[in-house]
Design a protein around this motif. Sequence first.
Motif, PDB file in Angstrom:
ATOM      1  N   MET C 339       0.676  -1.338   0.068  1.00 43.26           N
ATOM      2  CA  MET C 339       0.024  -0.167  -0.156  1.00 43.26           C
ATOM      3  C   MET C 339       0.933   1.239   0.136  1.00 43.26           C
ATOM      4  O   MET C 339       0.448   2.246  -0.640  1.00 43.26           O
ATOM      5  CB  MET C 339      -1.117  -0.044   1.179  1.00 43.26           C
ATOM      6  CG  MET C 339      -0.366  -0.155   2.555  1.00 43.26           C
ATOM      7  SD  MET C 339       0.158   1.582   3.290  1.00 43.26           S
ATOM      8  CE  MET C 339      -1.058   2.247   3.780  1.00 43.26           C
ATOM      9  N   GLY C 340       2.039   1.249   0.654  1.00 47.96           N
ATOM     10  CA  GLY C 340       3.004   2.323   0.752  1.00 47.96           C
ATOM     11  C   GLY C 340       3.626   2.568  -0.854  1.00 47.96           C
ATOM     12  O   GLY C 340       3.965   3.723  -1.194  1.00 47.96           O
ATOM     13  N   SER C 341       3.897   1.678  -1.474  1.00 45.02           N
ATOM     14  CA  SER C 341       4.435   1.823  -2.841  1.00 45.02           C
ATOM     15  C   SER C 341       3.320   2.117  -3.594  1.00 45.02           C
ATOM     16  O   SER C 341       3.775   2.745  -4.718  1.00 45.02           O
ATOM     17  CB  SER C 341       4.941   0.192  -3.283  1.00 45.02           C
ATOM     18  OG  SER C 341       5.766  -0.181  -2.367  1.00 45.02           O
ATOM     19  N   VAL C 342       2.321   2.277  -3.499  1.00 45.00           N
ATOM     20  CA  VAL C 342       1.146   3.021  -4.414  1.00 45.00           C
ATOM     21  C   VAL C 342       0.863   4.460  -3.760  1.00 45.00           C
ATOM     22  O   VAL C 342       1.096   5.383  -4.465  1.00 45.00           O
ATOM     23  CB  VAL C 342      -0.392   2.256  -4.195  1.00 45.00           C
ATOM     24  CG1 VAL C 342      -1.268   3.243  -4.884  1.00 45.00           C
ATOM     25  CG2 VAL C 342      -0.289   0.983  -5.109  1.00 45.00           C
ATOM     26  N   LEU C 343       0.772   4.556  -2.416  1.00 49.10           N
ATOM     27  CA  LEU C 343       0.747   5.666  -1.709  1.00 49.10           C
ATOM     28  C   LEU C 343       1.804   6.602  -1.920  1.00 49.10           C
ATOM     29  O   LEU C 343       1.789   8.043  -2.234  1.00 49.10           O
ATOM     30  CB  LEU C 343       0.232   5.680  -0.470  1.00 49.10           C
ATOM     31  CG  LEU C 343      -1.364   5.528  -0.094  1.00 49.10           C
ATOM     32  CD1 LEU C 343      -1.416   5.708   1.436  1.00 49.10           C
ATOM     33  CD2 LEU C 343      -2.047   6.858  -0.889  1.00 49.10           C
ATOM     34  N   THR C 344       2.988   6.270  -1.742  1.00 43.21           N
ATOM     35  CA  THR C 344       3.979   7.086  -1.656  1.00 43.21           C
ATOM     36  C   THR C 344       4.343   7.893  -2.797  1.00 43.21           C
ATOM     37  O   THR C 344       4.421   9.012  -2.831  1.00 43.21           O
ATOM     38  CB  THR C 344       5.247   6.427  -1.143  1.00 43.21           C
ATOM     39  OG1 THR C 344       5.026   5.591  -0.081  1.00 43.21           O
ATOM     40  CG2 THR C 344       6.533   7.207  -0.798  1.00 43.21           C
ATOM     41  N   PRO C 345       4.457   7.183  -4.100  1.00 41.71           N
ATOM     42  CA  PRO C 345       4.774   7.892  -5.332  1.00 41.71           C
ATOM     43  C   PRO C 345       3.551   9.039  -5.638  1.00 41.71           C
ATOM     44  O   PRO C 345       3.573   9.937  -6.064  1.00 41.71           O
ATOM     45  CB  PRO C 345       4.919   6.999  -6.542  1.00 41.71           C
ATOM     46  CG  PRO C 345       4.506   5.717  -5.718  1.00 41.71           C
ATOM     47  CD  PRO C 345       4.549   5.745  -4.320  1.00 41.71           C
ATOM     48  N   LEU C 346       2.291   8.793  -5.174  1.00 42.51           N
ATOM     49  CA  LEU C 346       1.238   9.748  -5.457  1.00 42.51           C
ATOM     50  C   LEU C 346       1.308  10.825  -4.533  1.00 42.51           C
ATOM     51  O   LEU C 346       0.972  11.937  -4.867  1.00 42.51           O
ATOM     52  CB  LEU C 346      -0.227   8.692  -5.142  1.00 42.51           C
ATOM     53  CG  LEU C 346      -0.566   7.629  -6.064  1.00 42.51           C
ATOM     54  CD1 LEU C 346      -1.635   6.910  -5.740  1.00 42.51           C
ATOM     55  CD2 LEU C 346      -0.639   8.266  -7.408  1.00 42.51           C
ATOM     56  N   MET C 347       1.740  10.617  -3.395  1.00 37.64           N
ATOM     57  CA  MET C 347       1.998  11.617  -2.600  1.00 37.64           C
ATOM     58  C   MET C 347       3.096  12.611  -2.677  1.00 37.64           C
ATOM     59  O   MET C 347       3.210  13.759  -2.214  1.00 37.64           O
ATOM     60  CB  MET C 347       1.955  11.264  -0.953  1.00 37.64           C
ATOM     61  CG  MET C 347       0.657  10.868  -0.591  1.00 37.64           C
ATOM     62  SD  MET C 347       0.194   9.776   0.955  1.00 37.64           S
ATOM     63  CE  MET C 347       1.040  11.109   2.044  1.00 37.64           C
ATOM     64  N   HIS C 348       4.230  12.103  -3.317  1.00 40.06           N
ATOM     65  CA  HIS C 348       5.491  12.424  -3.706  1.00 40.06           C
ATOM     66  C   HIS C 348       5.733  12.499  -5.227  1.00 40.06           C
ATOM     67  O   HIS C 348       6.577  11.809  -5.453  1.00 40.06           O
ATOM     68  CB  HIS C 348       6.475  11.948  -2.785  1.00 40.06           C
ATOM     69  CG  HIS C 348       6.246  12.101  -1.271  1.00 40.06           C
ATOM     70  ND1 HIS C 348       6.616  13.182  -0.714  1.00 40.06           N
ATOM     71  CD2 HIS C 348       5.724  11.180  -0.620  1.00 40.06           C
ATOM     72  CE1 HIS C 348       6.189  13.047   0.746  1.00 40.06           C
ATOM     73  NE2 HIS C 348       5.620  11.876   0.780  1.00 40.06           N
ATOM     74  N   GLY C 349       4.913  13.078  -6.047  1.00 37.30           N
ATOM     75  CA  GLY C 349       4.979  12.902  -7.467  1.00 37.30           C
ATOM     76  C   GLY C 349       6.318  13.258  -8.028  1.00 37.30           C
ATOM     77  O   GLY C 349       6.555  12.833  -9.036  1.00 37.30           O
ATOM     78  N   HIS C 350       6.991  14.271  -7.236  1.00 40.48           N
ATOM     79  CA  HIS C 350       8.231  14.790  -7.981  1.00 40.48           C
ATOM     80  C   HIS C 350       9.449  14.062  -7.334  1.00 40.48           C
ATOM     81  O   HIS C 350      10.480  14.654  -7.720  1.00 40.48           O
ATOM     82  CB  HIS C 350       8.231  16.193  -7.880  1.00 40.48           C
ATOM     83  CG  HIS C 350       7.045  16.908  -8.555  1.00 40.48           C
ATOM     84  ND1 HIS C 350       6.675  16.816  -9.790  1.00 40.48           N
ATOM     85  CD2 HIS C 350       6.124  17.334  -7.950  1.00 40.48           C
ATOM     86  CE1 HIS C 350       5.529  17.398  -9.957  1.00 40.48           C
ATOM     87  NE2 HIS C 350       5.115  17.960  -8.806  1.00 40.48           N
ATOM     88  N   ASP C 351       9.200  13.097  -6.879  1.00 38.64           N
ATOM     89  CA  ASP C 351      10.451  12.368  -6.163  1.00 38.64           C
ATOM     90  C   ASP C 351      10.647  11.013  -6.689  1.00 38.64           C
ATOM     91  O   ASP C 351      10.046  10.049  -6.672  1.00 38.64           O
ATOM     92  CB  ASP C 351      10.207  11.879  -4.659  1.00 38.64           C
ATOM     93  CG  ASP C 351      11.422  11.426  -3.714  1.00 38.64           C
ATOM     94  OD1 ASP C 351      10.860  11.331  -2.477  1.00 38.64           O
ATOM     95  OD2 ASP C 351      12.224  10.796  -4.505  1.00 38.64           O
ATOM     96  N   LYS C 352      11.866  11.099  -7.533  1.00 40.33           N
ATOM     97  CA  LYS C 352      12.211   9.970  -8.229  1.00 40.33           C
ATOM     98  C   LYS C 352      12.478   8.570  -7.357  1.00 40.33           C
ATOM     99  O   LYS C 352      11.824   7.671  -7.854  1.00 40.33           O
ATOM    100  CB  LYS C 352      13.550  10.150  -9.009  1.00 40.33           C
ATOM    101  CG  LYS C 352      14.185   9.084  -9.724  1.00 40.33           C
ATOM    102  CD  LYS C 352      15.187   9.641 -10.763  1.00 40.33           C
ATOM    103  CE  LYS C 352      15.714   8.473 -11.649  1.00 40.33           C
ATOM    104  NZ  LYS C 352      16.949   8.254 -11.765  1.00 40.33           N
ATOM    105  N   GLN C 353      12.699   8.706  -6.262  1.00 37.49           N
ATOM    106  CA  GLN C 353      13.202   7.619  -5.324  1.00 37.49           C
ATOM    107  C   GLN C 353      11.572   6.862  -5.160  1.00 37.49           C
ATOM    108  O   GLN C 353      11.545   5.679  -4.835  1.00 37.49           O
ATOM    109  CB  GLN C 353      13.937   7.769  -3.927  1.00 37.49           C
ATOM    110  CG  GLN C 353      15.334   7.427  -4.140  1.00 37.49           C
ATOM    111  CD  GLN C 353      16.345   8.259  -3.590  1.00 37.49           C
ATOM    112  OE1 GLN C 353      16.144   9.379  -2.895  1.00 37.49           O
ATOM    113  NE2 GLN C 353      17.473   7.880  -3.919  1.00 37.49           N
ATOM    114  N   ALA C 354      10.609   7.837  -4.778  1.00 36.40           N
ATOM    115  CA  ALA C 354       9.373   7.347  -4.508  1.00 36.40           C
ATOM    116  C   ALA C 354       9.113   6.288  -5.795  1.00 36.40           C
ATOM    117  O   ALA C 354       8.214   5.416  -5.305  1.00 36.40           O
ATOM    118  CB  ALA C 354       8.421   8.569  -4.220  1.00 36.40           C
TER     119      ALA C 354
END
Lengths: 273, 233, 472
Positions: C339-354
């Motif tokens: 769930m974090g692997s989905v939420l994290t890039p959605l919440m940090h859209g400009h973070d490549k590492q996300a």
Amino acid sequence: MATGNKTQTSQTHALVGLFVTCPVDLFRPSVADSTITLITNLGYQIDVPVQSCCGQIGYNNGDTEQTKKVALNTARLFRPHDYVVVPSGSCASMLKNHYLELFAEDHPDHAEIKTFSQKVYELTQFLESSDIKHPHAVAQSGATSIKGKVTYHDSCAGLRELKIKNQPRALLKQHCELDITEMPDTNVCCGFGGTFCVKFSDISNKMVTDKLDNARSVEANMLVGGDLSCLLNIAGAMHRQADNAGHPRIEVRHIAELLANNLTDAAIGDENG
Amino acid sequence: MTQTAREQILANISKALGRDDAPTFSNNMSGVEIQQKFDTLVQCSPASAITPLNSSLLEHFTLQAKASNAEVVEFSDQDALLDYLTAHYSALDTPIYTEPMADINLPKWPDTSRLNFTDDFTMTNQFGLLPALGGIAETGSVVLASNSKHATAAGFLLDTMMVIISAKSIVEKLEQISEICPSPAHKSQENPSPTLANRCINIITGPSRTADVEQQVQLGAHGPRKLIIGIML
Amino acid sequence: MKTIDFVDLSHEALKDQQLQSALNHISGGFVANRTKAVDSVENFEGLRTQAKAARDRAMQDLDIYLLQFERKVQEAGGHVHWAQTPEELAQIVVDIAKQHKAKTVLKGKSMVAEEAHLNDVLSANDITPFETDLGEYIIQLAKEPPSHIVVPALHKTKQQIKALFADAHNLGERDLDSVAGIVNEARGVMRERFLTADMSITGANMLVAETGSTVLVTNEGNGDLSSSLPNLHIVTSSIDKIIATQDDACKVLRVLAKSATGQPITAYTSFYNGPKRSTEKDGPEHFHIVLLDNKRSEILASEFKEMLNCIRCGACMNHCPVYTSVGGHAYNSVYPGPMGSVLTPLMHGHDKQAFDLPNASTFCGRCEEVCPVKIPLPSLLRKLRVKGLNKGYVPLISKWFVAAYMQVIQYPRFYRFSTALGVRLLCLFKGKKGRFKRLPLASGWTQNRDMPAPQGETFQQRWAKKQKERSQ
């Protein structure tokens, strides 16, 4: 489950297209040979059109546009066939389920992809399907000479996307008089996952080691599965660990080989005897 | 004029939901309008999908309560309860906490003929007994609510807590909490002008516990270490 | 400089013996217990369907339900605040605390508070937070972030916890070797804090629109002690915790604990309906809820909106072979696992590492299988890989290799020809051996595995030969 929209006047002339899959094509053609034996024994005509890959690698790496092109190519390639049989759960699910996800219902090519998807069967699904009346019954393989404990690895896509769990076990019991010694966590991933095993090699190694530990915990002499990519991963790690750390060797084979009594080829990764 | 965070958030949501008048959809919606829209949306509520119990409510409740590590004792009347308390809890270091139990048909409680009671629940290692408004058979839970006689904290500071319920107050499933504790939305014939719901409704199942250390379940975290459910038959 | 790359962090995690020992408890613990709980119910599939329907319904008209919830809370005498960003949330909380001159805070577990780094902000404003959930307390002592959304100290062994307590509490000789000893000590240390703190901050599992209730589920009892003893209670919650009705809340409760820990229900399921009523014996006179957006309204408008249905049970990470291999800290995010692997890039859209996180998956599908509200996690992760590719976050070599391969396979005859060549070449080197220990360009594989050798030629090559022979 649909059995294809064509009604057959005679099943004996039904045409099965074999979707070889890249791992089998490149690394173990004997699996395709075994698959062909099993299907022709059932009374079908078999055909292998010139083909390539199901496109999973592009699909799983974000390239949906090219995957759609591959999907259409594949669907068109198998237009003449009544069934498409695939000796791999992940490739079969790609063809049967994921292609459809790429083409919305209102897309002009949706119908073609849908018709195609209804013809697709993973091998053990095809053999054990109660929906299809095969011209002949599945033959006794005669491969009852297997000594020692045999365990079965459930590949993720086959298990979860195609609900394949009982079919291989039923087939092995019926046609090889073989009872599987179940290992713990059969339903936990072996760590292959396509590019995952290369990009996240250490995590993948842990997962495959856990899988091997599970097989060793039941003293399995042989490990069988329905997906060659999983088996290449498991056998590769097994041999490395046997060579480096003295762990017992396990014979790794694809289920098609057992069902077709095709055991003269060396097991996966073994020296040719 | 810059929007407040509230206006911005609601506008974003309405836009996301594809409302025709998205940016101003929620602006200045009156309480009555909100209630009306809400009522229209929740007209249908599906029944729960749990399979029917195959034993009596009391039997199922007792089974579930015991499975949650609660002790369950049955009493025919108040005297039986007093006998039990005298036998088990008469020689304690700290006084027994208790509350009036008129709401569950024990109007003559606390009965101080044989035991002393206190209304202070903050002593350490204390035993106390108090009434619950009802029980839920599905999970073996008891239901407490804050009110003029019950402080919520009492249910959590006691070391050993005995909760008394009447057998008749056991309902089948979680959804029936509204029968045990009517709340503002649950207008009914019996409750046509509901007053504000209790501040706090607790559904309690077994003693407190934690699995935070190597996932080993340990009973007795911050709430009571032991829960006894006394059922008045 | 501390590495924050998932691959590097996971290397470290795999070598960490204590972490591996802690992670090994999951399969016999939460996984086995969930299986037991699910098997004990006749119709768990039906329960999942109902829970999903309840969550779908809430998101479908989220604005109206939020308005109703706000109204009901205000009717009861509570206050509702809205924050678009985690920073705004933290500021609102600090302002309320300062208004009430609060210096000590009882904190229940709140992932939203983690998003806002709330403890740090409180401390910076001279307000002391005391974590009351045992797992949160342990990581507070260890000065680490949580590694799991339900069991924050999952990565700690009993020995490590014993050492933390021995250091932090000046209590002389006592037995901390048993779990009972550790829990007992925490109970003793917390009790005084419960009785004397100025205010409390808790999260919420659900916000019921129908009644304006905040639902909090705990096993320890810390949530209820925190929310009933001090005179000020603040709830921090994201807007997607809304559920339409009390009945719908029951549908979710029915699958939540079973999925999280394998219990039919947690020890305490509580509904908070605002401040203390004038006739009541206890409770806070001041009740505030701070609602956080932080990208949820954006997600609602996107193809990822099903992610908002998440009820934070943690089942997905408990069953994820990647999470259970490396633990939560490797994800370097408030939300780990699937769930974090989905939420994290959605919440940090400009973070490549996300965007590394959606790649760390084999798509085995076990997460989706156990999700009580049927979120199609693998499919959402795959869509995030598309997003990552379109944002240019994929290394060029990888991108070109895949693109080239996808071109080749559109020409089957060329594919057949080049693979036949490749296999024949490879087989020149294998000799009698059935496998390769090393292969150029394939070190990612051969690092840890042998590569089984092909069988001399490709199948299609062999088939083509056979067809030719037949037709002659």
